[in-house]
Write an enzyme that holds these catalytic residues in place. Structure first.
Site, mmCIF file in Angstrom:
data_model
loop_
_atom_site.group_PDB
_atom_site.id
_atom_site.type_symbol
_atom_site.label_atom_id
_atom_site.label_comp_id
_atom_site.label_asym_id
_atom_site.label_seq_id
_atom_site.Cartn_x
_atom_site.Cartn_y
_atom_site.Cartn_z
ATOM 1 N N GLY A 102 0.812 -1.214 0.000
ATOM 2 C CA GLY A 102 0.000 0.000 0.000
ATOM 3 C C GLY A 102 0.840 1.255 0.000
ATOM 4 O O GLY A 102 2.065 1.212 0.093
ATOM 5 N N ARG A 105 3.864 5.973 1.882
ATOM 6 C CA ARG A 105 4.367 7.353 1.966
ATOM 7 C C ARG A 105 3.821 8.200 0.826
ATOM 8 O O ARG A 105 4.462 9.127 0.353
ATOM 9 C CB ARG A 105 5.874 7.367 1.941
ATOM 10 C CG ARG A 105 6.462 6.662 0.731
ATOM 11 C CD ARG A 105 7.861 7.100 0.552
ATOM 12 N NE ARG A 105 8.536 6.243 -0.401
ATOM 13 C CZ ARG A 105 9.779 6.426 -0.766
ATOM 14 N NH1 ARG A 105 10.449 7.429 -0.265
ATOM 15 N NH2 ARG A 105 10.339 5.631 -1.633
ATOM 16 N N LYS A 125 4.037 12.214 -3.013
ATOM 17 C CA LYS A 125 4.887 11.107 -2.576
ATOM 18 C C LYS A 125 5.932 11.656 -1.604
ATOM 19 O O LYS A 125 6.644 12.600 -1.938
ATOM 20 C CB LYS A 125 5.558 10.493 -3.816
ATOM 21 C CG LYS A 125 6.377 9.256 -3.553
ATOM 22 C CD LYS A 125 6.831 8.654 -4.879
ATOM 23 C CE LYS A 125 7.864 7.564 -4.660
ATOM 24 N NZ LYS A 125 8.404 7.085 -5.949
ATOM 25 N N ARG A 188 3.292 13.362 -8.147
ATOM 26 C CA ARG A 188 3.324 12.440 -9.272
ATOM 27 C C ARG A 188 1.984 12.473 -9.997
ATOM 28 O O ARG A 188 0.932 12.529 -9.377
ATOM 29 C CB ARG A 188 3.617 11.032 -8.744
ATOM 30 C CG ARG A 188 3.689 9.981 -9.823
ATOM 31 C CD ARG A 188 4.490 8.778 -9.368
ATOM 32 N NE ARG A 188 3.826 8.018 -8.325
ATOM 33 C CZ ARG A 188 4.382 6.941 -7.746
ATOM 34 N NH1 ARG A 188 5.590 6.533 -8.095
ATOM 35 N NH2 ARG A 188 3.744 6.291 -6.798
ATOM 36 N N ASP A 266 4.276 -4.636 -7.508
ATOM 37 C CA ASP A 266 3.659 -3.385 -7.038
ATOM 38 C C ASP A 266 4.186 -2.185 -7.811
ATOM 39 O O ASP A 266 3.636 -1.091 -7.704
ATOM 40 C CB ASP A 266 3.890 -3.189 -5.530
ATOM 41 C CG ASP A 266 5.348 -3.315 -5.132
ATOM 42 O OD1 ASP A 266 5.966 -4.340 -5.462
ATOM 43 O OD2 ASP A 266 5.883 -2.377 -4.517
ATOM 44 N N ASN A 267 5.235 -2.388 -8.589
ATOM 45 C CA ASN A 267 5.754 -1.312 -9.440
ATOM 46 C C ASN A 267 5.454 -1.581 -10.909
ATOM 47 O O ASN A 267 6.137 -1.075 -11.788
ATOM 48 C CB ASN A 267 7.259 -1.148 -9.233
ATOM 49 C CG ASN A 267 7.593 -0.652 -7.831
ATOM 50 O OD1 ASN A 267 6.765 -0.012 -7.189
ATOM 51 N ND2 ASN A 267 8.783 -0.947 -7.365
ATOM 52 N N ASP A 276 7.680 4.395 -10.609
ATOM 53 C CA ASP A 276 8.626 4.214 -9.512
ATOM 54 C C ASP A 276 10.077 4.211 -9.970
ATOM 55 O O ASP A 276 10.650 3.180 -10.298
ATOM 56 C CB ASP A 276 8.312 2.942 -8.705
ATOM 57 C CG ASP A 276 7.760 3.324 -7.345
ATOM 58 O OD1 ASP A 276 7.733 4.534 -7.061
ATOM 59 O OD2 ASP A 276 7.374 2.450 -6.569
HETATM 60 P P1 AMP Z 1 8.966 1.180 -3.329
HETATM 61 O O1 AMP Z 1 10.229 0.423 -3.067
HETATM 62 O O2 AMP Z 1 9.145 2.673 -3.328
HETATM 63 O O3 AMP Z 1 8.225 0.695 -4.521
HETATM 64 O O4 AMP Z 1 8.042 0.904 -2.073
HETATM 65 C C1 AMP Z 1 7.623 -0.368 -1.685
HETATM 66 C C2 AMP Z 1 6.687 -0.251 -0.512
HETATM 67 O O5 AMP Z 1 7.342 0.326 0.605
HETATM 68 C C3 AMP Z 1 5.457 0.607 -0.751
HETATM 69 O O6 AMP Z 1 4.395 0.030 -0.035
HETATM 70 C C4 AMP Z 1 5.858 1.930 -0.195
HETATM 71 O O7 AMP Z 1 4.744 2.702 0.183
HETATM 72 C C5 AMP Z 1 6.658 1.507 1.024
HETATM 73 N N1 AMP Z 1 7.642 2.518 1.420
HETATM 74 C C6 AMP Z 1 8.801 2.846 0.785
HETATM 75 N N2 AMP Z 1 9.452 3.820 1.458
HETATM 76 C C7 AMP Z 1 8.693 4.126 2.538
HETATM 77 C C8 AMP Z 1 8.826 5.049 3.625
HETATM 78 N N3 AMP Z 1 9.869 5.859 3.731
HETATM 79 N N4 AMP Z 1 7.840 5.075 4.546
HETATM 80 C C9 AMP Z 1 6.785 4.259 4.460
HETATM 81 N N5 AMP Z 1 6.598 3.364 3.471
HETATM 82 C C10 AMP Z 1 7.544 3.293 2.520
HETATM 83 MG MG MG Z 2 6.587 1.298 -5.428
#
Ligand code: AMP
Ligand code: MG
Length: 507
Positions: A102, A105, A125, A188, A266-267, A276
């Protein structure tokens, strides 16, 4: 003339930009998201506002002053009509299923319909913690925010489907990673934030009703021409459409040397947009096995592995849709496999057409794909720069003397010479050299967001507060096909000391 009737020289700035939100995701059942506002930051300052993108979304960039924009785009002030929420999704991360990810952030402010009639999400974001944050702080360092801004806008200028960046804001707050960093928020813009992982979230909970609702919602947004098709054909056709978009996307990435870096489900966007920009990078030297992510030890997301991974991600989407396709499951699997077969075919066609176009061939025939593959093999063996080789080929079409600029890109220049001979013989049949060269320059960019350039611009902005390099690089990236002087630093690979080999996931 009656002066009192004249309009004031400057329109009084309003407190609200009057964004025409038209939100549909917020109408879906409550289990699709968590409603909450962004968390305000200490001291927002506007770093970049994409005025052209604003206008194409029907948003007037002049509607409010800079301070008000900063407050809105940092999440400190909600624009009228926003219905902030964090979206639920799951995902396979490096092959391991995580049932609840989900927006940890990010906050979806809402949707706007652009001047092109396309509905798009506006999402902040780095906007604070949400119920999906797990151990995370909900924040983003300014560096990765600027990185996503530059790379996403470069992708758009290269003509590759991508989410866009409307704005970057510095938060005035510290973010704690392996060191203390200044924070930022990115705005975004995406034709939706629906992911393969969104389907997985509901499928993992055996919530078939939600999977069906989500599929129909996705069809309405991305494949409205399928909306009237009866089920289950509609869902089969939808799966095939997603597969075709991914095939085109990955082929387009390969054509510019792009390595996404984290092709987790998820990406992987249902829209077919690149989403992403974490540890992504563009190749300098052509190296099919190139990996940039610091945590991708197995090479799962290596440059040349991306088509295979896209197909794997699509199979995960198919898993979710099986209950909508047929009963019993064996029959559904056969239907899904048939729909997914479209991926390989489309990818191969798009890749072949693209790679021969890069060497100047508009009317491909037997043997052309092999000619291009042979060049790539020689480039890989000789560490030739991907972007420069193709761009300089355009200059050499009608002028063998221009080979002088290509040969030094190869460790063994003779490896280029013997290929160039065959290439020229073939190009004679493609029309006048000037036409071929012009065509090649429209397909082979001069400027891509090379890692050392992006890192340099970020360092200047983040460490020295100097936004000059960021602005100059941005200007070069959004005009990637223009001719530049041979010594233009935006076109050149990194010097040995400038090389960036790893990008970190600590975003
Ligand atoms: P990402 O690697 O950016 O695709 O993120 C993967 C998951 O980790 C997603 O659910 C993001 O919302 C969560 N996420 C990444 N960075 C953070 C953060 N600093 N705080 C909270 N959730 C994060
Ligand atoms: Mg992501």
């Amino acid at each position: 003339m009656d002066a009192s009737a004249a309009p004031p020289l400057t329109q009084p700035r309003k407190a609200d930009p009057g964004i025409s939100f038209d939100n549909t995701y917020a109408r879906l059942p409550a289990r699709f998201y968590a409603r909450l506002p962004p968390t305000p930051v200490a001291e927002p300052t506007l770093i970049a506002l994409n005025e052209g993108l604003c206008r194409s979304l029907g948003i007037d960039p002049e509607a409010v002053d800079e301070t008000t924009w900063a407050a809105i785009l940092a999440g400190n002030r909600l624009p009228a009509g926003a219905e902030p929420l964090a979206q639920a999704y799951a995902g396979h991360q490096f092959g391991v299923f995580v049932p609840s990810l989900g927006d940890g952030r990010a906050i979806l402010l809402g949707e706007v319909v652009g001047t092109d009639g396309v509905r798009r999400d506006l999402q902040l974001k780095g906007s604070g913690r949400t119920p999906f944050s797990r151990m995370g702080d909900g924040r983003a360092p300014l560096g990765p925010v600027l990185r996503e801004f530059l790379v996403s806008e470069a992708m758009a200028a290269l003509g590759i489907p991508t989410t866009r960046s409307l704005a970057a804001v510095a938060s005035g707050e510290a973010v704690y990673r392996d060191r203390v960093l200044p924070g930022g928020v990115l705005t975004r813009v995406a034709s939706s934030h629906l992911r393969v992982g969104t389907f997985q979230y509901f499928a993992a909970r055996n919530d078939i009703e939600a999977v069906r609702l989500l599929a129909d919602y996705a069809i309405a947004r991305h494949d409205p021409d399928l909306a009237d098709m009866p089920a289950p054909e509609r869902y089969r056709a939808f799966l095939e459409r997603v597969a075709l978009r991914q095939a085109d996307l990955v082929a387009a990435w390969l054509m510019v040397g792009f390595v996404h870096g984290v092709m987790n489900t998820d990406n992987c966007a249902i829209s077919g947009e690149t989403i992403d920009f974490g540890p992504c990078a563009f190749l300098d030297a052509y190296e099919p096995g190139a990996v940039f992510s610091s945590i991708d030890h197995g090479g799962r997301y290596a440059y040349a592995n991306q088509p295979r991974i896209a197909a794997w991600n699509l199979a995960r989407l198919a898993d979710c849709l099986l209950p909508l396709l047929a009963e019993p499951q064996e029959e559904a699997i056969a239907i899904a496999e048939d729909a997914l077969a479209a991926f390989g075919e489309r990818f191969r066609t798009a890749y072949r057409a693209g790679i021969v176009r890069k060497i100047g061939i508009a009317r491909p025939r037997e043997g052309d794909a092999e000619l291009a593959a042979d060049l790539l093999a020689r480039m890989a063996e000789n560490g030739a720069d991907f972007t420069l080789t193709f761009r300089r080929l355009a200059e050499a079409v009608g002028d063998p003397a221009a080979d002088g600029a290509i040969r030094p890109l190869f460790a063994d220049p003779a490896a280029f010479d013997s290929w160039a001979e065959r290439w020229r013989a073939r190009l004679v049949e493609e029309g006048p050299a000037e036409e071929v060269a012009a065509r090649m320059k429209r397909t082979n960019p001069a400027v891509i967001p090379r890692n050392h350039l992006v890192e340099g611009a970020i360092a200047a902005a983040v460490e020295r507060g100097d936004l000059g390099p960021f602005a100059c690089l941005h200007a070069a990236l959004i005009d990637p096909y223009a001719d530049r002087t041979p010594d233009d630093r935006y076109t050149l690979p990194p010097a040995p000391h400038e090389r960036v080999t790893v990008t970190f996931c600590g975003t």
